[in-house]
Motif scaffolding. Structure first.
Motif, PDB file in Angstrom:
ATOM      1  N   TYR A 264       0.829  -1.212   0.000  1.00 27.84           N
ATOM      2  CA  TYR A 264       0.000   0.000   0.000  1.00 27.84           C
ATOM      3  C   TYR A 264       0.861   1.258   0.000  1.00 27.84           C
ATOM      4  CZ  TYR A 264      -4.382  -2.517   0.605  1.00 27.84           C
ATOM      5  OH  TYR A 264      -5.467  -3.328   0.392  1.00 27.84           O
ATOM      6  N   LYS A 267       2.412   3.304  -3.848  1.00 28.30           N
ATOM      7  CA  LYS A 267       1.887   4.475  -4.553  1.00 28.30           C
ATOM      8  C   LYS A 267       2.651   5.729  -4.139  1.00 28.30           C
ATOM      9  CE  LYS A 267      -1.154   7.086  -2.989  1.00 28.30           C
ATOM     10  NZ  LYS A 267      -2.358   7.727  -2.378  1.00 28.30           N
ATOM     11  N   ASN A 268       2.805   5.929  -2.826  1.00 30.69           N
ATOM     12  CA  ASN A 268       3.477   7.140  -2.360  1.00 30.69           C
ATOM     13  C   ASN A 268       4.948   7.160  -2.748  1.00 30.69           C
ATOM     14  OD1 ASN A 268       1.156   8.204  -1.206  1.00 30.69           O
ATOM     15  ND2 ASN A 268       1.533   7.258   0.783  1.00 30.69           N
ATOM     16  N   LEU A 271       5.073   8.102  -6.405  1.00 35.22           N
ATOM     17  CA  LEU A 271       4.802   9.531  -6.614  1.00 35.22           C
ATOM     18  C   LEU A 271       5.983  10.384  -6.173  1.00 35.22           C
ATOM     19  CD1 LEU A 271       1.074   9.697  -5.455  1.00 35.22           C
ATOM     20  CD2 LEU A 271       1.925   9.935  -7.796  1.00 35.22           C
ATOM     21  N   VAL A 316       2.822  -1.038 -11.288  1.00 36.89           N
ATOM     22  CA  VAL A 316       1.449  -0.520 -11.278  1.00 36.89           C
ATOM     23  C   VAL A 316       0.482  -1.588 -10.794  1.00 36.89           C
ATOM     24  CG1 VAL A 316      -0.439   0.288 -12.756  1.00 36.89           C
ATOM     25  CG2 VAL A 316       1.860   1.225 -13.058  1.00 36.89           C
ATOM     26  N   ILE A 319       0.426  -2.081  -6.946  1.00 33.59           N
ATOM     27  CA  ILE A 319      -0.235  -1.077  -6.108  1.00 33.59           C
ATOM     28  C   ILE A 319      -1.645  -1.592  -5.841  1.00 33.59           C
ATOM     29  CG2 ILE A 319      -1.095   1.293  -6.009  1.00 33.59           C
ATOM     30  CD1 ILE A 319       1.259   2.090  -7.824  1.00 33.59           C
ATOM     31  N   SER A 321      -4.610  -0.602  -4.709  1.00 33.67           N
ATOM     32  CA  SER A 321      -5.868   0.059  -5.042  1.00 33.67           C
ATOM     33  C   SER A 321      -5.855   0.583  -6.464  1.00 33.67           C
ATOM     34  CB  SER A 321      -6.150   1.214  -4.069  1.00 33.67           C
ATOM     35  OG  SER A 321      -5.306   2.313  -4.336  1.00 33.67           O
ATOM     36  N   GLY A 324      -5.149   4.204  -6.512  1.00 35.12           N
ATOM     37  CA  GLY A 324      -3.727   4.513  -6.387  1.00 35.12           C
ATOM     38  C   GLY A 324      -2.986   4.330  -7.691  1.00 35.12           C
ATOM     39  N   GLN A 325      -3.300   3.269  -8.424  1.00 31.61           N
ATOM     40  CA  GLN A 325      -2.703   3.054  -9.741  1.00 31.61           C
ATOM     41  C   GLN A 325      -3.009   4.229 -10.663  1.00 31.61           C
ATOM     42  OE1 GLN A 325      -4.430  -0.616 -11.094  1.00 31.61           O
ATOM     43  NE2 GLN A 325      -3.562  -1.844  -9.438  1.00 31.61           N
ATOM     44  N   HIS A 326      -4.275   4.634 -10.657  1.00 34.14           N
ATOM     45  CA  HIS A 326      -4.709   5.729 -11.529  1.00 34.14           C
ATOM     46  C   HIS A 326      -3.987   7.025 -11.168  1.00 34.14           C
ATOM     47  CE1 HIS A 326      -7.422   8.053 -14.069  1.00 34.14           C
ATOM     48  NE2 HIS A 326      -7.555   8.903 -13.063  1.00 34.14           N
ATOM     49  N   GLN A 327      -3.801   7.258  -9.889  1.00 33.18           N
ATOM     50  CA  GLN A 327      -3.147   8.485  -9.441  1.00 33.18           C
ATOM     51  C   GLN A 327      -1.713   8.559  -9.958  1.00 33.18           C
ATOM     52  OE1 GLN A 327      -3.539   9.084  -5.224  1.00 33.18           O
ATOM     53  NE2 GLN A 327      -2.327  10.956  -5.219  1.00 33.18           N
ATOM     54  N   VAL A 328      -1.009   7.429  -9.928  1.00 30.44           N
ATOM     55  CA  VAL A 328       0.372   7.400 -10.414  1.00 30.44           C
ATOM     56  C   VAL A 328       0.417   7.654 -11.921  1.00 30.44           C
ATOM     57  CG1 VAL A 328       2.356   5.893 -10.812  1.00 30.44           C
ATOM     58  CG2 VAL A 328       1.255   5.938  -8.564  1.00 30.44           C
TER      59      VAL A 328
END
Length: 464
Positions: A264, A267-268, A271, A316, A319, A321, A324-328
Protein backbone atom coordinates in the motif's frame (compact mmCIF):
# COMPACT_ATOMS: atom_id res chain seq x y z
CA UNK A 1 24.03 -26.55 -38.02
CA UNK A 2 20.73 -26.10 -39.84
CA UNK A 3 22.05 -22.91 -41.41
CA UNK A 4 19.11 -20.81 -40.37
CA UNK A 5 18.46 -17.89 -38.07
CA UNK A 6 16.36 -18.21 -34.96
CA UNK A 7 15.72 -16.65 -31.56
CA UNK A 8 16.24 -18.70 -28.42
CA UNK A 9 14.51 -17.30 -25.36
CA UNK A 10 16.08 -17.82 -21.95
CA UNK A 11 13.47 -17.15 -19.27
CA UNK A 12 14.78 -16.77 -15.74
CA UNK A 13 13.70 -15.57 -12.35
CA UNK A 14 15.82 -12.96 -10.52
CA UNK A 15 18.89 -14.50 -8.92
CA UNK A 16 18.63 -17.78 -10.78
CA UNK A 17 21.68 -16.84 -12.84
CA UNK A 18 20.06 -16.30 -16.23
CA UNK A 19 22.34 -13.46 -17.31
CA UNK A 20 25.39 -15.37 -16.12
CA UNK A 21 24.34 -18.48 -18.03
CA UNK A 22 23.88 -16.45 -21.22
CA UNK A 23 27.32 -14.88 -20.91
CA UNK A 24 28.88 -18.25 -20.11
CA UNK A 25 27.30 -19.68 -23.28
CA UNK A 26 28.89 -16.86 -25.23
CA UNK A 27 32.26 -17.52 -23.63
CA UNK A 28 32.12 -21.25 -24.40
CA UNK A 29 31.17 -20.61 -28.03
CA UNK A 30 33.53 -17.71 -28.68
CA UNK A 31 36.04 -19.79 -30.68
CA UNK A 32 33.45 -21.13 -33.10
CA UNK A 33 31.23 -18.09 -33.60
CA UNK A 34 31.32 -14.33 -33.32
CA UNK A 35 29.75 -13.46 -29.96
CA UNK A 36 28.24 -10.00 -29.41
CA UNK A 37 26.61 -8.70 -26.25
CA UNK A 38 24.01 -5.97 -26.83
CA UNK A 39 24.60 -2.97 -24.58
CA UNK A 40 22.29 -0.51 -26.34
CA UNK A 41 19.81 -0.88 -29.18
CA UNK A 42 19.69 1.69 -31.96
CA UNK A 43 18.87 2.00 -35.65
CA UNK A 44 22.47 0.98 -36.44
CA UNK A 45 22.44 -2.29 -34.48
CA UNK A 46 21.68 -4.36 -37.59
CA UNK A 47 24.52 -2.57 -39.42
CA UNK A 48 26.99 -3.57 -36.71
CA UNK A 49 25.88 -7.19 -36.73
CA UNK A 50 26.17 -7.17 -40.52
CA UNK A 51 29.70 -5.83 -40.26
CA UNK A 52 30.70 -8.51 -37.76
CA UNK A 53 29.29 -11.22 -40.01
CA UNK A 54 30.97 -9.92 -43.20
CA UNK A 55 34.36 -9.40 -41.56
CA UNK A 56 34.49 -12.74 -39.76
CA UNK A 57 32.55 -14.90 -42.24
CA UNK A 58 31.14 -16.67 -39.19
CA UNK A 59 27.62 -16.81 -37.74
CA UNK A 60 26.92 -14.27 -35.01
CA UNK A 61 25.57 -15.12 -31.56
CA UNK A 62 23.85 -12.01 -30.21
CA UNK A 63 23.15 -12.02 -26.47
CA UNK A 64 20.39 -9.51 -25.72
CA UNK A 65 18.60 -8.70 -22.48
CA UNK A 66 14.88 -7.93 -22.73
CA UNK A 67 15.54 -4.83 -20.64
CA UNK A 68 17.58 -3.40 -23.53
CA UNK A 69 15.66 -4.87 -26.47
CA UNK A 70 11.89 -5.07 -26.10
CA UNK A 71 9.94 -7.76 -27.99
CA UNK A 72 8.84 -5.42 -30.79
CA UNK A 73 12.42 -4.21 -31.33
CA UNK A 74 13.64 -7.80 -31.28
CA UNK A 75 11.22 -8.76 -34.06
CA UNK A 76 12.23 -5.72 -36.10
CA UNK A 77 15.91 -6.60 -35.67
CA UNK A 78 15.30 -10.25 -36.57
CA UNK A 79 13.47 -9.32 -39.76
CA UNK A 80 16.23 -6.91 -40.79
CA UNK A 81 18.93 -9.51 -40.10
CA UNK A 82 17.06 -12.07 -42.18
CA UNK A 83 16.50 -9.58 -45.00
CA UNK A 84 20.26 -9.02 -45.21
CA UNK A 85 20.98 -12.77 -45.20
CA UNK A 86 23.05 -12.47 -42.04
CA UNK A 87 23.48 -15.76 -40.19
CA UNK A 88 22.63 -14.92 -36.60
CA UNK A 89 21.14 -16.50 -33.49
CA UNK A 90 19.64 -14.20 -30.86
CA UNK A 91 19.89 -15.49 -27.30
CA UNK A 92 17.13 -13.42 -25.72
CA UNK A 93 17.34 -13.20 -21.93
CA UNK A 94 14.02 -12.45 -20.22
CA UNK A 95 13.58 -11.96 -16.48
CA UNK A 96 10.26 -12.56 -14.76
CA UNK A 97 8.54 -13.38 -11.51
CA UNK A 98 5.93 -15.97 -12.56
CA UNK A 99 5.54 -19.06 -10.41
CA UNK A 100 6.16 -21.30 -13.40
CA UNK A 101 7.21 -20.89 -17.00
CA UNK A 102 6.17 -22.29 -20.33
CA UNK A 103 9.07 -24.43 -21.59
CA UNK A 104 7.79 -24.79 -25.13
CA UNK A 105 10.07 -25.11 -28.16
CA UNK A 106 12.45 -22.22 -28.64
CA UNK A 107 12.66 -21.44 -24.93
CA UNK A 108 14.98 -22.34 -22.12
CA UNK A 109 13.85 -21.94 -18.54
CA UNK A 110 16.00 -21.22 -15.51
CA UNK A 111 13.81 -20.69 -12.48
CA UNK A 112 14.02 -20.71 -8.73
CA UNK A 113 13.43 -22.01 -6.18
CA UNK A 114 15.83 -24.77 -7.11
CA UNK A 115 14.93 -28.41 -7.11
CA UNK A 116 16.16 -30.49 -4.18
CA UNK A 117 18.87 -31.99 -6.38
CA UNK A 118 20.18 -28.61 -7.51
CA UNK A 119 20.07 -27.28 -3.96
CA UNK A 120 22.11 -30.24 -2.74
CA UNK A 121 24.70 -29.57 -5.44
CA UNK A 122 24.93 -25.90 -4.42
CA UNK A 123 25.23 -26.91 -0.75
CA UNK A 124 28.12 -29.24 -1.57
CA UNK A 125 30.00 -26.68 -3.65
CA UNK A 126 29.50 -23.64 -1.41
CA UNK A 127 30.20 -25.58 1.78
CA UNK A 128 33.72 -26.13 0.49
CA UNK A 129 34.18 -22.36 0.17
CA UNK A 130 33.86 -21.48 3.86
CA UNK A 131 35.12 -22.76 7.19
CA UNK A 132 32.66 -20.73 9.27
CA UNK A 133 30.33 -22.98 11.26
CA UNK A 134 27.70 -20.24 11.25
CA UNK A 135 27.76 -19.96 7.45
CA UNK A 136 27.81 -23.74 7.02
CA UNK A 137 24.70 -23.99 9.17
CA UNK A 138 23.04 -21.19 7.22
CA UNK A 139 23.82 -22.98 3.94
CA UNK A 140 22.36 -26.20 5.33
CA UNK A 141 19.22 -24.39 6.52
CA UNK A 142 18.81 -22.72 3.13
CA UNK A 143 18.94 -26.16 1.49
CA UNK A 144 16.73 -28.14 3.86
CA UNK A 145 14.31 -25.70 5.53
CA UNK A 146 10.80 -25.63 4.10
CA UNK A 147 10.47 -22.03 5.31
CA UNK A 148 13.49 -20.98 3.20
CA UNK A 149 12.55 -23.02 0.13
CA UNK A 150 11.45 -19.96 -1.86
CA UNK A 151 14.87 -18.33 -1.27
CA UNK A 152 16.88 -21.07 -2.97
CA UNK A 153 18.79 -19.22 -5.69
CA UNK A 154 22.46 -18.95 -6.73
CA UNK A 155 22.56 -15.39 -5.43
CA UNK A 156 21.42 -16.37 -1.93
CA UNK A 157 23.88 -19.26 -1.77
CA UNK A 158 26.69 -16.88 -2.68
CA UNK A 159 25.49 -14.28 -0.21
CA UNK A 160 25.21 -16.87 2.56
CA UNK A 161 28.69 -18.25 1.93
CA UNK A 162 30.63 -15.02 1.47
CA UNK A 163 28.79 -12.16 3.26
CA UNK A 164 30.04 -11.83 6.82
CA UNK A 165 26.91 -10.19 8.21
CA UNK A 166 24.40 -12.42 6.45
CA UNK A 167 22.05 -14.59 8.53
CA UNK A 168 18.74 -14.12 6.74
CA UNK A 169 17.40 -11.65 4.21
CA UNK A 170 15.37 -9.64 6.72
CA UNK A 171 18.17 -9.45 9.30
CA UNK A 172 20.77 -8.73 6.61
CA UNK A 173 18.76 -5.75 5.37
CA UNK A 174 17.90 -4.53 8.89
CA UNK A 175 21.55 -4.58 9.97
CA UNK A 176 22.69 -2.56 6.97
CA UNK A 177 19.85 -0.04 7.14
CA UNK A 178 20.11 0.50 10.88
CA UNK A 179 22.76 3.23 10.78
CA UNK A 180 21.35 5.05 7.74
CA UNK A 181 20.08 8.60 8.17
CA UNK A 182 16.50 9.35 7.08
CA UNK A 183 17.75 11.01 3.88
CA UNK A 184 19.91 7.99 2.99
CA UNK A 185 17.02 5.63 3.77
CA UNK A 186 14.86 7.61 1.35
CA UNK A 187 17.45 7.19 -1.42
CA UNK A 188 17.88 3.48 -0.66
CA UNK A 189 14.10 3.20 -0.97
CA UNK A 190 14.29 4.71 -4.47
CA UNK A 191 17.10 2.31 -5.38
CA UNK A 192 14.98 -0.55 -4.06
CA UNK A 193 12.02 0.54 -6.18
CA UNK A 194 14.16 0.64 -9.33
CA UNK A 195 15.96 -2.63 -8.54
CA UNK A 196 12.83 -4.59 -7.70
CA UNK A 197 10.70 -3.46 -10.63
CA UNK A 198 13.22 -2.86 -13.45
CA UNK A 199 16.48 -4.20 -14.78
CA UNK A 200 18.15 -0.81 -14.87
CA UNK A 201 19.60 1.42 -12.14
CA UNK A 202 19.98 5.04 -11.06
CA UNK A 203 22.84 6.94 -12.67
CA UNK A 204 25.72 8.11 -10.51
CA UNK A 205 25.10 11.82 -11.33
CA UNK A 206 21.41 11.47 -10.38
CA UNK A 207 22.34 9.65 -7.16
CA UNK A 208 24.94 12.29 -6.31
CA UNK A 209 22.37 15.05 -6.74
CA UNK A 210 19.86 13.23 -4.53
CA UNK A 211 22.58 13.02 -1.88
CA UNK A 212 23.19 16.77 -2.07
CA UNK A 213 26.54 16.35 -3.85
CA UNK A 214 27.74 17.80 -7.12
CA UNK A 215 26.49 15.65 -10.00
CA UNK A 216 30.08 15.10 -11.18
CA UNK A 217 31.36 14.16 -7.72
CA UNK A 218 33.60 11.09 -7.55
CA UNK A 219 32.78 10.34 -3.91
CA UNK A 220 32.55 6.59 -3.41
CA UNK A 221 29.37 4.82 -2.29
CA UNK A 222 30.72 3.96 1.20
CA UNK A 223 31.46 7.62 1.86
CA UNK A 224 28.20 8.87 0.35
CA UNK A 225 25.81 6.31 1.84
CA UNK A 226 27.77 5.10 4.83
CA UNK A 227 29.99 2.04 4.89
CA UNK A 228 27.30 -0.34 6.16
CA UNK A 229 24.41 0.86 3.98
CA UNK A 230 26.56 0.97 0.85
CA UNK A 231 27.03 -2.79 1.13
CA UNK A 232 23.43 -3.16 -0.01
CA UNK A 233 24.35 -1.52 -3.32
CA UNK A 234 26.35 -2.39 -6.39
CA UNK A 235 27.71 -0.10 -9.09
CA UNK A 236 28.05 -1.21 -12.70
CA UNK A 237 29.62 1.40 -14.94
CA UNK A 238 27.56 4.56 -14.29
CA UNK A 239 24.50 2.81 -12.80
CA UNK A 240 23.82 2.02 -9.15
CA UNK A 241 21.24 -0.47 -7.88
CA UNK A 242 20.79 -2.76 -4.90
CA UNK A 243 22.46 -6.16 -4.77
CA UNK A 244 19.43 -8.16 -5.83
CA UNK A 245 15.64 -7.87 -6.31
CA UNK A 246 15.11 -10.06 -3.22
CA UNK A 247 17.13 -7.56 -1.17
CA UNK A 248 15.26 -4.68 -2.80
CA UNK A 249 11.87 -6.13 -1.93
CA UNK A 250 12.94 -6.62 1.69
CA UNK A 251 14.11 -2.97 1.82
CA UNK A 252 10.67 -1.89 0.61
CA UNK A 253 8.94 -4.12 3.14
CA UNK A 254 10.97 -2.74 6.04
CA UNK A 255 10.69 0.88 4.96
CA UNK A 256 6.96 0.71 4.19
CA UNK A 257 5.68 -0.73 7.43
CA UNK A 258 7.13 -4.20 8.04
CA UNK A 259 3.70 -5.80 7.53
CA UNK A 260 2.01 -7.80 4.79
CA UNK A 261 0.32 -4.54 3.71
CA UNK A 262 3.62 -2.93 2.67
CA UNK A 263 2.52 -2.68 -0.98
CA UNK A 264 0.00 0.00 0.00
CA UNK A 265 3.01 2.29 0.35
CA UNK A 266 4.16 1.75 -3.24
CA UNK A 267 1.89 4.47 -4.55
CA UNK A 268 3.48 7.14 -2.36
CA UNK A 269 7.02 5.96 -3.08
CA UNK A 270 6.24 6.02 -6.79
CA UNK A 271 4.80 9.53 -6.61
CA UNK A 272 7.76 10.77 -4.55
CA UNK A 273 10.23 9.27 -7.02
CA UNK A 274 8.43 10.89 -9.95
CA UNK A 275 8.70 14.28 -8.26
CA UNK A 276 12.38 13.78 -7.34
CA UNK A 277 13.34 12.70 -10.86
CA UNK A 278 11.52 15.59 -12.55
CA UNK A 279 12.88 18.18 -10.11
CA UNK A 280 16.43 16.82 -10.35
CA UNK A 281 16.82 15.71 -13.95
CA UNK A 282 14.00 17.51 -15.74
CA UNK A 283 10.81 16.13 -17.24
CA UNK A 284 12.27 15.66 -20.72
CA UNK A 285 15.64 14.21 -19.70
CA UNK A 286 16.48 10.85 -21.26
CA UNK A 287 17.10 9.23 -17.87
CA UNK A 288 13.81 10.54 -16.46
CA UNK A 289 11.79 9.09 -19.34
CA UNK A 290 13.76 5.84 -19.34
CA UNK A 291 13.20 5.27 -15.61
CA UNK A 292 9.51 6.15 -15.82
CA UNK A 293 8.93 3.86 -18.78
CA UNK A 294 10.75 0.98 -17.10
CA UNK A 295 8.93 1.42 -13.80
CA UNK A 296 5.42 2.37 -14.87
CA UNK A 297 4.99 1.40 -18.54
CA UNK A 298 7.11 -1.59 -19.50
CA UNK A 299 5.33 -4.94 -19.59
CA UNK A 300 6.69 -8.42 -20.26
CA UNK A 301 5.44 -11.81 -21.39
CA UNK A 302 5.03 -13.77 -18.18
CA UNK A 303 1.65 -15.47 -18.30
CA UNK A 304 2.45 -19.21 -18.04
CA UNK A 305 1.77 -21.06 -21.26
CA UNK A 306 0.51 -17.98 -23.10
CA UNK A 307 2.40 -15.32 -25.01
CA UNK A 308 0.51 -12.48 -23.40
CA UNK A 309 1.64 -9.47 -21.48
CA UNK A 310 0.22 -7.93 -18.36
CA UNK A 311 -2.07 -5.01 -19.03
CA UNK A 312 0.24 -2.79 -16.99
CA UNK A 313 3.72 -2.80 -15.50
CA UNK A 314 4.41 -5.00 -12.52
CA UNK A 315 4.81 -1.98 -10.24
CA UNK A 316 1.45 -0.52 -11.28
CA UNK A 317 -0.24 -3.89 -10.85
CA UNK A 318 1.24 -4.34 -7.37
CA UNK A 319 -0.24 -1.08 -6.11
CA UNK A 320 -3.25 -2.60 -4.30
CA UNK A 321 -5.87 0.06 -5.04
CA UNK A 322 -7.12 0.92 -8.51
CA UNK A 323 -7.40 4.55 -7.40
CA UNK A 324 -3.73 4.51 -6.39
CA UNK A 325 -2.70 3.05 -9.74
CA UNK A 326 -4.71 5.73 -11.53
CA UNK A 327 -3.15 8.48 -9.44
CA UNK A 328 0.37 7.40 -10.41
CA UNK A 329 -0.45 7.14 -14.13
CA UNK A 330 -2.24 10.48 -14.08
CA UNK A 331 0.76 12.09 -12.38
CA UNK A 332 2.99 10.90 -15.22
CA UNK A 333 0.84 12.72 -17.79
CA UNK A 334 0.94 15.87 -15.66
CA UNK A 335 4.73 16.04 -15.32
CA UNK A 336 5.59 14.56 -18.75
CA UNK A 337 2.71 15.67 -20.97
CA UNK A 338 4.62 15.09 -24.23
CA UNK A 339 5.17 11.35 -23.79
CA UNK A 340 2.41 9.48 -25.70
CA UNK A 341 2.83 6.20 -23.80
CA UNK A 342 1.86 7.82 -20.51
CA UNK A 343 -1.42 9.02 -22.05
CA UNK A 344 -1.91 5.58 -23.60
CA UNK A 345 -1.62 3.76 -20.30
CA UNK A 346 -3.80 6.26 -18.48
CA UNK A 347 -6.54 5.72 -21.06
CA UNK A 348 -6.17 1.94 -21.01
CA UNK A 349 -6.34 1.97 -17.21
CA UNK A 350 -9.79 3.54 -17.48
CA UNK A 351 -11.13 0.61 -19.50
CA UNK A 352 -9.24 -2.33 -18.00
CA UNK A 353 -9.18 -1.41 -14.31
CA UNK A 354 -11.54 1.47 -13.57
CA UNK A 355 -14.06 0.22 -16.13
CA UNK A 356 -15.70 3.62 -16.43
CA UNK A 357 -15.62 7.01 -18.14
CA UNK A 358 -14.97 5.80 -21.67
CA UNK A 359 -15.19 9.36 -22.96
CA UNK A 360 -12.17 10.36 -20.82
CA UNK A 361 -10.28 7.26 -21.97
CA UNK A 362 -11.01 8.20 -25.57
CA UNK A 363 -9.60 11.70 -25.00
CA UNK A 364 -6.41 10.28 -23.47
CA UNK A 365 -5.82 7.96 -26.43
CA UNK A 366 -6.52 10.75 -28.90
CA UNK A 367 -3.84 12.75 -27.10
CA UNK A 368 -1.39 9.85 -27.45
CA UNK A 369 -2.12 9.66 -31.19
CA UNK A 370 -1.73 13.41 -31.54
CA UNK A 371 1.76 13.11 -30.01
CA UNK A 372 2.76 10.08 -32.11
CA UNK A 373 0.39 9.29 -34.99
CA UNK A 374 2.73 6.65 -36.46
CA UNK A 375 2.66 4.25 -33.50
CA UNK A 376 0.11 1.50 -34.10
CA UNK A 377 -0.09 0.78 -30.37
CA UNK A 378 -2.02 4.01 -29.74
CA UNK A 379 -4.43 3.44 -32.62
CA UNK A 380 -5.13 -0.09 -31.44
CA UNK A 381 -5.70 1.11 -27.88
CA UNK A 382 -8.18 3.74 -29.10
CA UNK A 383 -9.99 1.03 -31.03
CA UNK A 384 -10.11 -1.05 -27.84
CA UNK A 385 -11.54 1.87 -25.86
CA UNK A 386 -14.40 2.10 -28.34
CA UNK A 387 -14.82 -1.68 -28.31
CA UNK A 388 -15.16 -1.68 -24.51
CA UNK A 389 -17.55 1.25 -24.76
CA UNK A 390 -19.71 -0.70 -27.23
CA UNK A 391 -19.56 -3.75 -24.98
CA UNK A 392 -20.78 -1.66 -22.04
CA UNK A 393 -23.73 -0.33 -24.06
CA UNK A 394 -24.65 -3.84 -25.23
CA UNK A 395 -24.49 -5.26 -21.69
CA UNK A 396 -26.75 -2.51 -20.39
CA UNK A 397 -29.23 -3.08 -23.24
CA UNK A 398 -29.36 -6.84 -22.72
CA UNK A 399 -30.03 -6.38 -18.99
CA UNK A 400 -32.94 -4.01 -19.67
CA UNK A 401 -36.48 -5.16 -18.99
CA UNK A 402 -37.54 -3.42 -22.21
CA UNK A 403 -34.66 -3.98 -24.63
CA UNK A 404 -34.69 -2.01 -27.88
CA UNK A 405 -34.86 -3.52 -31.33
CA UNK A 406 -31.71 -4.71 -33.07
CA UNK A 407 -31.99 -1.73 -35.42
CA UNK A 408 -32.13 0.71 -32.49
CA UNK A 409 -29.11 -0.88 -30.82
CA UNK A 410 -27.09 -0.78 -34.03
CA UNK A 411 -27.97 2.88 -34.54
CA UNK A 412 -26.85 3.72 -30.97
CA UNK A 413 -23.41 2.16 -31.45
CA UNK A 414 -22.88 2.92 -35.14
CA UNK A 415 -20.56 5.90 -34.59
CA UNK A 416 -18.44 4.02 -32.06
CA UNK A 417 -18.34 0.92 -34.26
CA UNK A 418 -17.18 2.92 -37.25
CA UNK A 419 -14.58 4.74 -35.13
CA UNK A 420 -13.21 1.48 -33.72
CA UNK A 421 -13.05 -0.06 -37.20
CA UNK A 422 -11.15 2.97 -38.48
CA UNK A 423 -8.53 2.68 -35.72
CA UNK A 424 -8.08 -1.07 -36.24
CA UNK A 425 -7.66 -0.37 -39.97
CA UNK A 426 -4.90 2.16 -39.23
CA UNK A 427 -3.30 -0.39 -36.89
CA UNK A 428 -3.17 -2.92 -39.73
CA UNK A 429 -1.81 -0.32 -42.13
CA UNK A 430 1.00 0.69 -39.76
CA UNK A 431 1.81 -2.86 -38.62
CA UNK A 432 0.58 -5.38 -41.20
CA UNK A 433 2.47 -8.24 -39.51
CA UNK A 434 0.87 -7.62 -36.10
CA UNK A 435 -2.11 -9.90 -35.41
CA UNK A 436 -3.83 -7.53 -32.99
CA UNK A 437 -5.35 -5.25 -35.62
CA UNK A 438 -7.02 -8.22 -37.30
CA UNK A 439 -8.10 -10.29 -34.31
CA UNK A 440 -9.62 -7.55 -32.16
CA UNK A 441 -11.58 -6.14 -35.08
CA UNK A 442 -13.00 -9.57 -35.86
CA UNK A 443 -13.88 -10.12 -32.20
CA UNK A 444 -15.72 -6.78 -32.11
CA UNK A 445 -17.79 -7.67 -35.18
CA UNK A 446 -18.70 -11.05 -33.68
CA UNK A 447 -19.74 -9.47 -30.37
CA UNK A 448 -22.02 -6.99 -32.14
CA UNK A 449 -23.58 -9.68 -34.34
CA UNK A 450 -24.25 -11.91 -31.35
CA UNK A 451 -26.00 -9.05 -29.55
CA UNK A 452 -28.16 -8.28 -32.59
CA UNK A 453 -29.20 -11.95 -32.88
CA UNK A 454 -30.14 -12.06 -29.19
CA UNK A 455 -32.41 -9.04 -29.66
CA UNK A 456 -34.01 -10.46 -32.82
CA UNK A 457 -33.72 -14.26 -32.59
CA UNK A 458 -36.39 -14.78 -35.26
CA UNK A 459 -34.15 -13.21 -37.93
CA UNK A 460 -31.03 -14.72 -39.47
CA UNK A 461 -27.78 -12.83 -39.75
CA UNK A 462 -28.25 -12.01 -43.47
CA UNK A 463 -31.73 -10.61 -42.67
CA UNK A 464 -30.30 -8.44 -39.91
Amino acid sequence: EKRRNFTLELHHTPGSGGSTVALRCGWELRRDFVVAVLRQYSQTTADRIDQLFRLSQKPVLLIAEAALLDPAQREDLYREISRRNIRCVILYVMRGFAERFDDSAGRLVLADPMSDTEASDFLRVFSSRTTSNRRLKALHDLTTSAVLNSYRSPFLYGLTAYEEDFESVDRFVAVHLDAATPSVQRIIRYLALVTRYTQTGISVPFLNTLLGLDAASDVGLPEALGDSTSRLTVRRDQLVRLLHPVIAEEVLKQSLGRTEDWRYGLKNVGLEFITEAVNTLGADADETLHLFRELFIRRDFWTPGVRRRRNFSELVVEIPSVAGQHQVLQRLTEVCPTDPHFWNHLGRHHIYEMKQDFAAAELYLKKAIELDPTDQVHHHALGMVRRFWIRSIISEVLRSNTPPTAEALFKSIDTLLTGAADEFAVTRQLAPDDDHGYITHSQLVIEVLEALVRLNPEKSLPEL
